[in-house]
Design a protein around this motif. Structure first.
Motif, PDB file in Angstrom:
ATOM      1  N   VAL A   1     -17.113   8.360  11.345  1.00 55.60           N
ATOM      2  CA  VAL A   1     -15.836   8.132  12.047  1.00 55.60           C
ATOM      3  C   VAL A   1     -15.285   6.766  11.663  1.00 55.60           C
ATOM      4  N   ASN A   2     -16.157   5.751  11.624  1.00 51.18           N
ATOM      5  CA  ASN A   2     -15.729   4.409  11.196  1.00 51.18           C
ATOM      6  C   ASN A   2     -15.217   4.420   9.766  1.00 51.18           C
ATOM      7  N   ALA A   3     -15.913   5.157   8.895  1.00 46.96           N
ATOM      8  CA  ALA A   3     -15.494   5.243   7.496  1.00 46.96           C
ATOM      9  C   ALA A   3     -14.145   5.943   7.376  1.00 46.96           C
ATOM     10  N   PHE A   4     -13.953   6.986   8.171  1.00 46.17           N
ATOM     11  CA  PHE A   4     -12.674   7.705   8.172  1.00 46.17           C
ATOM     12  C   PHE A   4     -11.545   6.784   8.632  1.00 46.17           C
ATOM     13  N   MET A   5     -11.781   6.049   9.722  1.00 43.24           N
ATOM     14  CA  MET A   5     -10.766   5.120  10.230  1.00 43.24           C
ATOM     15  C   MET A   5     -10.494   4.020   9.216  1.00 43.24           C
ATOM     16  N   ALA A   6     -11.544   3.552   8.537  1.00 47.52           N
ATOM     17  CA  ALA A   6     -11.375   2.509   7.528  1.00 47.52           C
ATOM     18  C   ALA A   6     -10.518   3.005   6.370  1.00 47.52           C
ATOM     19  N   SER A   7     -10.725   4.253   5.957  1.00 41.70           N
ATOM     20  CA  SER A   7      -9.927   4.814   4.858  1.00 41.70           C
ATOM     21  C   SER A   7      -8.460   4.960   5.266  1.00 41.70           C
ATOM     22  N   LEU A   8      -8.220   5.336   6.521  1.00 43.43           N
ATOM     23  CA  LEU A   8      -6.845   5.467   7.009  1.00 43.43           C
ATOM     24  C   LEU A   8      -6.154   4.115   7.094  1.00 43.43           C
ATOM     25  N   LEU A   9      -6.828   3.139   7.692  1.00 41.64           N
ATOM     26  CA  LEU A   9      -6.230   1.812   7.869  1.00 41.64           C
ATOM     27  C   LEU A   9      -6.083   1.088   6.536  1.00 41.64           C
ATOM     28  N   ALA A  10      -7.031   1.304   5.620  1.00 40.34           N
ATOM     29  CA  ALA A  10      -6.915   0.717   4.279  1.00 40.34           C
ATOM     30  C   ALA A  10      -5.708   1.299   3.553  1.00 40.34           C
ATOM     31  N   ALA A  11      -5.482   2.604   3.740  1.00 40.00           N
ATOM     32  CA  ALA A  11      -4.333   3.255   3.108  1.00 40.00           C
ATOM     33  C   ALA A  11      -3.021   2.675   3.631  1.00 40.00           C
ATOM     34  N   ILE A  12      -2.962   2.391   4.930  1.00 44.66           N
ATOM     35  CA  ILE A  12      -1.737   1.842   5.529  1.00 44.66           C
ATOM     36  C   ILE A  12      -1.466   0.432   5.005  1.00 44.66           C
ATOM     37  N   SER A  13      -2.467  -0.441   5.113  1.00 42.53           N
ATOM     38  CA  SER A  13      -2.254  -1.839   4.709  1.00 42.53           C
ATOM     39  C   SER A  13      -2.052  -1.965   3.206  1.00 42.53           C
ATOM     40  N   CYS A  14      -2.911  -1.330   2.423  1.00 40.03           N
ATOM     41  CA  CYS A  14      -2.797  -1.437   0.957  1.00 40.03           C
ATOM     42  C   CYS A  14      -1.585  -0.672   0.438  1.00 40.03           C
ATOM     43  N   GLY A  15      -1.241   0.442   1.078  1.00 38.61           N
ATOM     44  CA  GLY A  15      -0.082   1.212   0.646  1.00 38.61           C
ATOM     45  C   GLY A  15       1.211   0.424   0.789  1.00 38.61           C
ATOM     46  N   ILE A  16       1.367  -0.241   1.933  1.00 37.19           N
ATOM     47  CA  ILE A  16       2.598  -1.002   2.191  1.00 37.19           C
ATOM     48  C   ILE A  16       2.633  -2.297   1.383  1.00 37.19           C
ATOM     49  N   VAL A  17       1.574  -3.096   1.502  1.00 42.55           N
ATOM     50  CA  VAL A  17       1.528  -4.374   0.800  1.00 42.55           C
ATOM     51  C   VAL A  17       1.507  -4.165  -0.712  1.00 42.55           C
ATOM     52  N   GLY A  18       0.791  -3.133  -1.159  1.00 40.01           N
ATOM     53  CA  GLY A  18       0.720  -2.844  -2.586  1.00 40.01           C
ATOM     54  C   GLY A  18       2.069  -2.488  -3.182  1.00 40.01           C
ATOM     55  N   THR A  19       2.921  -1.826  -2.401  1.00 40.71           N
ATOM     56  CA  THR A  19       4.269  -1.497  -2.869  1.00 40.71           C
ATOM     57  C   THR A  19       5.059  -2.767  -3.160  1.00 40.71           C
ATOM     58  N   TYR A  20       4.922  -3.755  -2.275  1.00 37.51           N
ATOM     59  CA  TYR A  20       5.575  -5.045  -2.512  1.00 37.51           C
ATOM     60  C   TYR A  20       5.010  -5.716  -3.754  1.00 37.51           C
ATOM     61  N   ILE A  21       3.682  -5.685  -3.901  1.00 37.90           N
ATOM     62  CA  ILE A  21       3.028  -6.323  -5.048  1.00 37.90           C
ATOM     63  C   ILE A  21       3.506  -5.712  -6.358  1.00 37.90           C
TER      64      ILE A  21
END
Length: 273
Positions: free
Chosen positions: A14-34
């Motif tokens: 469950v922690n790994a699943f949540m980590a993958s979701l939250l990583a996708a949100i932060s990296c997806g948004i910030v990565g678009t700017y990068i």
């Protein structure tokens, strides 16, 4: 399917699943700017410089991610300051901080008393061992990033594509450059445990490249990047669990496969029109 559902009865999954979701949100948004700003290698410099903070954290007996966070922010600020105020070429500035961070990290790991710490989870990631406290930090960061990009979307858009126009429009470009550098640094550090220092840059660029196959609009690109990052992370997580292979590398490999499939489908679709 039942086996996958049963996995959610385990706290670590469950922690790994949540980590993958939250990583996708932060990296997806910030990565678009990068990617839009074309500062991928600045992010690479911050990523590797953060190793200095990990080494210092081990030596001082504090959480290595806390040390990495401080060092990453200082490195991001340093790169920005050296380039804008110090008249140092940007690539040289990146190389200086990249090398300094790695050197400091190695020195402090060597100086740490007793058995040398296992750095594999920081270098290559270990999503299956992400703790509840780390999930909490990733959640807080994701909320901050969503709010920041929502409230200042137009300003960020101008800075991403035409910084000179943003300056002539009297927008606080320097302030936003530093604020965004802090968000990039925190995003890198808090996602190190997912894919590791060696591979984190891929999480900030490959989903965005995949999204860019389908759209060039900044807002949609962020949305698609989050979706592709989560899809690849979750599939990679499952594959790594059942195949008993490193999770970080599997997630990145899955992202590359997904990029290839989307590119192929888009090419075939365009050729038929």
């Amino acid at each position: 399917m039942n086996t996958i559902i049963e996995l959610f009865s385990y706290d670590f999954f469950v922690n790994a699943f949540m980590a993958s979701l939250l990583a996708a949100i932060s990296c997806g948004i910030v990565g678009t700017y990068i990617v839009s700003r074309r500062i991928v290698f600045i992010s690479g410099g911050i990523t590797h410089a953060s190793f200095g903070g990990i080494g210092m954290g081990y030596y001082l007996g504090i959480n290595p991610l806390f040390g990495a966070g401080i060092f990453a922010i200082l490195s991001g600020m340093g790169i920005q300051l050296f380039s804008s105020k110090g008249k140092v070429r940007e690539d040289s500035s990146i190389a200086i901080w990249w090398s300094l961070g790695m050197a400091i990290g190695i020195i402090f790991v060597y100086m740490t008393p007793g058995y040398a710490p296992n750095l594999m989870s920081y270098l290559f990631g270990s999503i299956l061992t992400v703790s509840t406290s780390e999930i909490g930090l990733m959640l807080a960061l994701s909320i901050i990033i969503i709010l920041f990009f929502t409230l200042f979307y137009r300003t960020i858009l101008y800075i991403s594509f035409d910084e000179d126009f943003a300056r002539t429009s009297n927008l606080p470009v320097n302030l936003f450059n530093y604020l965004l550098m802090v968000l990039i640094s925190l995003t890198i550090v808090l996602n190190i445990r997912v894919v590791g220092i060696i591979l984190i840059l891929s999480l900030l660029t490959i989903p965005q490249a995949t999204a860019n196959v389908l759209t060039r609009e900044f807002g949609r690109m962020m949305f698609y990047s989050v979706g592709f990052a989560f899809l690849a992370s979750f599939i990679g997580l499952l594959v790594s669990y059942f195949a008993d292979i490193p999770s970080g590398a599997t997630i990145i490999f899955t992202q590359v496969i997904l990029f290839g499939l989307v590119k192929l489908i888009k090419t075939i679709s365009s050729s038929r029109k």
